[in-house]
Design an enzyme around this catalytic site. Sequence first.
Site, short mmCIF file in Angstrom:
data_model
loop_
_atom_site.label_atom_id
_atom_site.label_comp_id
_atom_site.label_asym_id
_atom_site.label_seq_id
_atom_site.Cartn_x
_atom_site.Cartn_y
_atom_site.Cartn_z
N LYS B 79 0.86 -1.19 0.00
CA LYS B 79 0.00 0.00 0.00
C LYS B 79 0.90 1.24 0.00
O LYS B 79 1.88 1.29 0.74
CB LYS B 79 -0.89 -0.04 1.24
CG LYS B 79 -1.94 1.08 1.29
CD LYS B 79 -2.87 0.89 2.49
CE LYS B 79 -3.95 1.97 2.55
NZ LYS B 79 -4.86 1.78 3.69
N SER B 154 -9.78 1.65 2.75
CA SER B 154 -8.85 2.38 1.89
C SER B 154 -7.79 1.51 1.23
O SER B 154 -7.19 1.93 0.25
CB SER B 154 -8.15 3.46 2.71
OG SER B 154 -7.33 2.88 3.70
N SER B 178 -10.09 -0.58 7.06
CA SER B 178 -9.46 -0.41 5.74
C SER B 178 -8.71 -1.63 5.21
O SER B 178 -8.32 -1.64 4.05
CB SER B 178 -8.51 0.78 5.75
OG SER B 178 -9.25 1.97 5.67
#
Lengths: 504, 485
Positions: B79, B154, B178
């Site tokens: 990420k 996210s 997330s």
Amino acid sequence: MDYQIIVGLEVHVQLQTKTKLFCGCVNLFNPDNPNVQTCPVCTAMPGSLPVMNREAFSLAMKTAVAINCGIASFTKWDRKQYYYPDLPKAYQISQFDLPFSENGFLDIEVDGEQRKIGIIRAHLEEDAGKNMHDESGKGGDSKVDLNRCGTPLVEIVSEPDMRSAAEAKEYLEELKLLLTYIDVSDCNMQEGSLRCDANVNLHVTNDDGEKIATPIVEVKNLNSFRGVELAIEYEADRQWDIYQETGLKIGDVAKETRGWDATRGKTFGQRGKEDAADYRYFPDPDLVPVTVTEEEKQAVRDSLGELPAARRSRFIEEYSLSKYDASVIVSQGNSFTLYYESVAKSCGDGKQAANWLTQEVLREMNERKISIEDFPITSDGLATSLINRVRDKKISIKSAKEIFARLMEDFGESNESYGDNKAFDQRVEQLIEEMGLALVSDTGELEGVVDAVLAKEQNQKAIEDFKGGKQAAVGALMGQVMKQIKGADAQTVRKMIIEKIQNM
Amino acid sequence: MSIVGKTTGELLDSMNQGELSSVEIVQAFLDEIGRRDNEVNAFLSVRPEKALEEAKEVDQKISAGEQLGLLAGIPIALKDVLCTEGETTTCGSKMLENFVPPYDAHVVQRLKKSGVISLGKVNMDEFAMGSSTENSAFKTTGNPWNVEHAPGGSSGGSAAAVGANMAPLSIGTDTGGSIRQPASFCGVVGMKPTYGRVSRYGLVAFASSLDQVGPMANDVSGAATLLEAIAGHDHRDSTSINCPVPSYSDSVDKPLEGLKIGVADEHFGEGLGDEVRKSVENSLDVYRSQGAKIVNISLPHSKYAVAAYYLIAPSEASSNLARYDGVHYGYRTENFDNMIDMYAASRGEAFGDEVKRRIMLGTYALSSGYYDAYYLKALKVRRLIRQDFDQAFEKVDVIASPVTASPAFKIGELSDDPLAMYLSDIYTISANLAGLPGISVPVGLSGNDLPIGLQLLGPAFEEDRLFRAARMFEKETDWKTLKVS
């Protein structure tokens, strides 16, 4: 109508830790090489996190104990949020509602009067960096130096207990002395390791006896002790004028922030960030609260050693010093008092040692701008080679001082210290000989000179004067004898002259 | 089976047995990225040359018989919120579009030590704020099961990369769900560890007291091994807990005897979609069949979780994101008259709407006069939520619940309705507020072939229990065949 000045001080002290408060960067004053003492943490790189420096916390606790504050068992970190280029996180890690220490005091003495100045709190926080603006007036870019960013600071907030500029100055000086004694800060105002803001207002007593407080003004940028004193005096006068003109009371206007212009000797209005500021304090979620045990608190107390006030009392007691001498010696800092004690012990006469230090040594230090650490004559050398020779009547006090001055002059030229005590002693011996300062105790030689002087035609008037009761007349005769025998002991000469005249 | 369909364990086995080299594995995943990512759009940056070079080094070490890390030679997607030294770290924001960190995050260092090979950085909601990855400043990621649907967020890029077989493993972060929500949407395993289990050093902060880095994988064992690689104490993160890390990969296959699963009414009330409800109930039956007991529990304060979260998280975010001011790094506006103007314009131009919304919320909540009523009150609620869990875990080993109320929504479906978007985290947020570990494991498919996940929550530092419980389901079923209608 009359008024009383009311002053409270906020003092920021940089702690002399090896590293910064929340990262491993070195903590050093280094304005010439900007941004070399930085890392992802103190430059607020994304993702970086603070970790508390234990050493800083322990120096902060020492500070708190020295100013008689209680240490909290539980304390935490808060973020004080505002935007400024020298604050790269856009918040300062500080302490808001639970400072690590509270409720202390500092005793000071002004004009012989003892005053107890309350201390509201002391908290630990990080220093900001430094913005440097183009001063050429050409509107160049401002620059930011983050070397200082993250330096540990203790903010010490006093009660508004000071009643004059002199008291404020004395409070600061005593605070500086205390903190340098316990080695938590060098308190160098020029380098910014001790900074001071003053909150000043007046308590006015009107003609009808009504008491009124005027609005509080915070004066910033005070970077010398003299500056603090002058700024408070200036501010009091200014506020008095304004009060007489406007009658404004506390609460009528917002708290004003003013700067101090040292060159013009005036305070000036600053755009107050206080006016609209909401720092939105909240607990820093990146740090954990700090807990302190009773044992840890006791360990800090035990580690402090003798503080200046206690040392003054002990010197008065132990070395029979006057309050004044003790005060002068102690106010020179820890190293100076250690030097003093060493001299006093070596020569066994605390008063003599004090006379030498407060007069000869201090004068030389001031003239040559050297610290006691850099003083070329060791405490042992001073005691054994000079003071003890006077005690043992090997040289006169006057001669000892001449030799001392000569030694300092030589140092001024060579800038070299005097090797070991033995080498130093030999040098003193050599000077005594060279300068002919050995005390003459051989009365035979002395008698010859005295007889010759008394026999001189020009001296007969003085002899008659003395016989007629004019004691001072003997001085001129003594001078002539001493001129011929430099090392002669004045007392002996005097005695001999008087005896001889009386026996004439 | 194709290389890219294999689990981490299978890939490690084939390398151990000399059937596959790391270069072959990395190349296969790079090829898959080439084949699928123009449609899924999970990656923000791919590093083919470096990845292959690193794979070659691993292969050389294997042939030299050298000691290797836990995950040597296995590809991973990161990420783009973790700092990678010398490699751009954008956080999905225009603010950090060109930001190259001077250091590696602790997790990245640990990954390098484990021998894992980064394929590149993947998409996310800007600064991890969002539940759909639509808040990225750079691209919209599609759900690999149906690219018209959102991958969740996210960590949408991380979930989509694994879900689309473009990586067997990925790293996500979870502040309010997330990791778990996108894992559920994309049919992968995702775990949010206990707060303090994984160092946050080098994780670009959203909400410091809630953020936690965690593993995502195409199977439970892969996630367990990945957590083992990244967990552990780090002196650079004061909130990192010094507590030994068990070997999750060793124990993951051991079923839990006499497992007591708590089920709270609060998780099955209004708003829960029928398909998810059915799927979750089916999964509980699977556990029953293995001897687990289902116990009713109560989490009375969970109804306040979303409200408390949307005070605490934005408050911290408003402070954490204040550093992006255009002074020291990151985006700076071209035109400004003075300092304040520069701050305002830089931030105004570089932050997206959702980030601005949360900064404003947080700034408001921390303002003098509002602090006690909002932020402080939220902290009290947070303590009560933690208490609910403490009491529940006196009775049960794990708590089972849906991850989300419904399967992946369509891209654009909720983007104009922030409140509905916030409510999509309703089942996941409590674990962040309480600091507890939670795992999302796929348990079925919806009528229109979108994955559905089951959430298991455990007591602090009981990640091991969650992996084993999740593995019990995974071992017993082929979730892709468990379609509800």
